[in-house]
Design a protein around this motif. Structure first.
Motif, PDB file in Angstrom:
ATOM      1  N   PHE A 394      42.645  28.179  34.259  1.00  0.00           N
ATOM      2  CA  PHE A 394      42.585  27.788  35.666  1.00  0.00           C
ATOM      3  C   PHE A 394      41.379  28.482  36.304  1.00  0.00           C
ATOM      4  O   PHE A 394      41.408  29.688  36.533  1.00  0.00           O
ATOM      5  N   LEU A 395      40.342  27.710  36.571  1.00  0.00           N
ATOM      6  CA  LEU A 395      39.185  28.243  37.286  1.00  0.00           C
ATOM      7  C   LEU A 395      39.324  28.005  38.787  1.00  0.00           C
ATOM      8  O   LEU A 395      38.447  28.333  39.567  1.00  0.00           O
ATOM      9  N   GLY A 396      40.433  27.449  39.168  1.00  0.00           N
ATOM     10  CA  GLY A 396      40.870  27.290  40.546  1.00  0.00           C
ATOM     11  C   GLY A 396      42.371  27.118  40.523  1.00  0.00           C
ATOM     12  O   GLY A 396      42.940  26.712  39.512  1.00  0.00           O
ATOM     13  N   TYR A 397      43.028  27.480  41.632  1.00  0.00           N
ATOM     14  CA  TYR A 397      44.486  27.323  41.739  1.00  0.00           C
ATOM     15  C   TYR A 397      45.215  28.069  40.613  1.00  0.00           C
ATOM     16  O   TYR A 397      46.134  27.533  39.983  1.00  0.00           O
ATOM     17  N   HIS A 398      44.797  29.312  40.384  1.00  0.00           N
ATOM     18  CA  HIS A 398      45.313  30.020  39.206  1.00  0.00           C
ATOM     19  C   HIS A 398      46.753  30.501  39.351  1.00  0.00           C
ATOM     20  O   HIS A 398      47.307  31.064  38.408  1.00  0.00           O
TER      21      HIS A 398
END
Length: 495
Positions: A394-398
């Motif tokens: 997850f590189l966003g919303y981890h």
């Protein structure tokens, strides 16, 4: 008629009891913060704290399985919530609301001590607003936790009926430091002030007793946070992660002094004006304590080299009391009937909350659930489509790791931005020495089948030019957009 209604709603300050104030503060805090209970995340740091807390519940001390840059008490708060209530966003956010109420309540107690119940009450209400609105403050931040320890500790120092209270205050200050290390500057200045006060009054035995109890409480807490690492044979992990890494981080990630200047300038003007107009009695011990606390917090900002919006959570509760005292003594405000305006201002202030109530209700009608955000919808999409979650990145919303019950692929990936903080790698013995090597290891060796990124956003901060260029090129070559889920893109590795 309206004036009569407003007057009836205005508290009778002389009749206010502490229990009633606590209930009113809780009601205000809960109303403002409740619609945000259903968000996937509000600040990315909160998501990281949850992952660290879950790791502790799973049997791994902080810094051993996952890694982030905060002292252990921050993670203990989240671990305690998860251990007691399970994987519940509602529980974490409700406990966060209680933190705000505790901080505001002791703001009231301090305001009442230095001035009046009326001042304390409105200072506390403003404290609730400033800890819950404007930006990402509706989440549970480490600053919320530390101030819920600091304000009671400060109140005990101001009140100080019995010497025993110095020890209890020391314990609370120790918890403060082990939640936010920068508060050590504040606690040190307060300790020096009180020791100097005893010496100045030639109360040497009491000064020694105070110092012993106050410092003893602090060191007891610090020792208890180290003890699990000593028992497991990893004291170096605590030392490097809690002490050395933050020092390195502040040296490497300083803001320009111009970014911090407005805060310092405004507070300097406020103090100068208060002194010039004799609106604050700087000879009074209680005022001196509050001023020293503020100066200590400002010093910690200077030493840290940066001021983010949530850092100001540490400053507002103390500063609000002095600002309220000054405003109450200015003649124009004394003659001004502010109640009608205050009533409407109070109604309009939580605009963010009203919008969030609407968003939650709309989400319930459209999707059948109050819970909203890519942290929920993306994991649900991945599960529904049986996508591979081994080494998922997850590189966003981890927060998605927590929802899916999986772990980040490496320690550095616990918080996506930590991948680019290669100056911190030595402090958790990362085998890779640079952020590019870390990215190459994750993408080329672990080869996650599924990656989640934010749509139309750079993966990393715009300053990380080399890292962004590498990952953009690699994802374009080896991955395809499998789906767009709200504001997230779910990427699938090409065969």
């Amino acid at each position: 008629m309206l004036r009569k209604v407003i007057t009836s709603l205005t508290p009778k300050y002389h009749k206010l009891k502490d229990k009633s104030v606590f209930i009113l503060l809780f009601a205000a805090s809960f109303f403002i913060r409740f619609p945000f209970f259903f968000r996937d995340y509000i600040d990315r740091d909160e998501s990281t704290f949850i992952l660290m807390g879950q790791s502790w519940v799973d049997g791994y001390l902080p810094y051993m399985e996952l890694w982030d840059l905060k002292p252990p008490i921050t993670y203990l708060f989240f671990a305690s919530s998860i251990y007691a209530f399970g994987k519940s966003f509602l529980a974490i956010r409700f406990l966060g609301t209680l933190l705000v109420v505790i901080t505001a309540f002791f703001t009231y107690k301090i305001g009442k001590e230095v001035s009046s119940k009326k001042l304390g009450f409105w200072a506390a209400m403003l404290c609730v607003a400033l800890q819950s609105l404007f930006g990402s403050l509706q989440g549970v931040m480490s600053e919320h936790i530390c101030m819920a320890f600091f304000m009671p500790g400060l109140y005990l120092l101001i009140k100080q009926k019995k010497l025993f209270w110095a020890g209890l205050s020391g314990i609370l200050m120790g918890l403060t430091i082990m939640t936010k290390l920068n508060m050590a500057y504040v606690v040190l200045l307060l300790g020096i002030y009180f020791l100097y006060s005893y010496i100045k009054r030639r109360e040497y035995p009491r000064g020694i007793q105070f110092s012993f109890l106050f410092a003893g409480g602090i060191f007891m807490v610090v020792f208890l946070t180290i003890l699990p690492y000593i028992i497991t044979g990893n004291p170096e992990a605590w030392w490097k992660s809690v002490i050395l890494a933050p020092l390195e981080y502040t040296d490497a990630r300083r803001y320009s002094i111009l970014k911090m200047a407005p805060t310092f300038l405004l507070i300097s003007i406020f103090f100068y004006y208060s002194w010039k107009k004799k609106l604050l009695d700087f000879r009074a011990v209680t005022i001196q304590i509050l001023v020293i606390a503020i100066l200590g917090i400002l010093l910690s900002f200077i030493k840290g080299g940066r001021i983010n919006s949530h850092y100001l959570i540490q400053l507002h509760p103390v500063l609000i009391v002095l600002v309220s005292m000054v405003v109450g003594k200015i003649l124009v405000f004394q003659k001004f009937d502010y109640r009608p305006y205050l009533f409407f201002f109070s109604l309009m202030l939580p605009l963010e909350s009203y919008l969030e109530y609407y968003s939650v209700a709309r989400n319930k009608m459209e999707r059948g659930t109050f819970f909203n955000g890519e942290g929920f919808t993306v994991p649900q999409y991945i599960v529904n489509n049986q996508m591979d979650t081994q080494n998922i990145l997850f590189l966003g919303y981890h927060i998605g790791y927590w929802v899916l019950d999986v772990k980040p692929p490496t320690k550095a990936a616990t918080h996506p931005s930590n991948i680019c903080r290669d100056e911190l790698f030595p402090f958790y013995d990362n085998p890779r020495s640079s952020s590019l090597q870390e990215l190459q290891y994750i993408l080329e060796e672990l080869q996650p089948k599924t990656i989640v990124v934010r749509k139309n956003r750079l993966v990393f901060d715009k300053k990380e030019v080399e890292e962004n260029e590498y990952i953009d090129a690699y994802l374009k070559k080896h991955y395809e957009i499998f789906a767009t889920v709200d504001k997230a893109e779910v990427l699938k590795r090409l065969q």
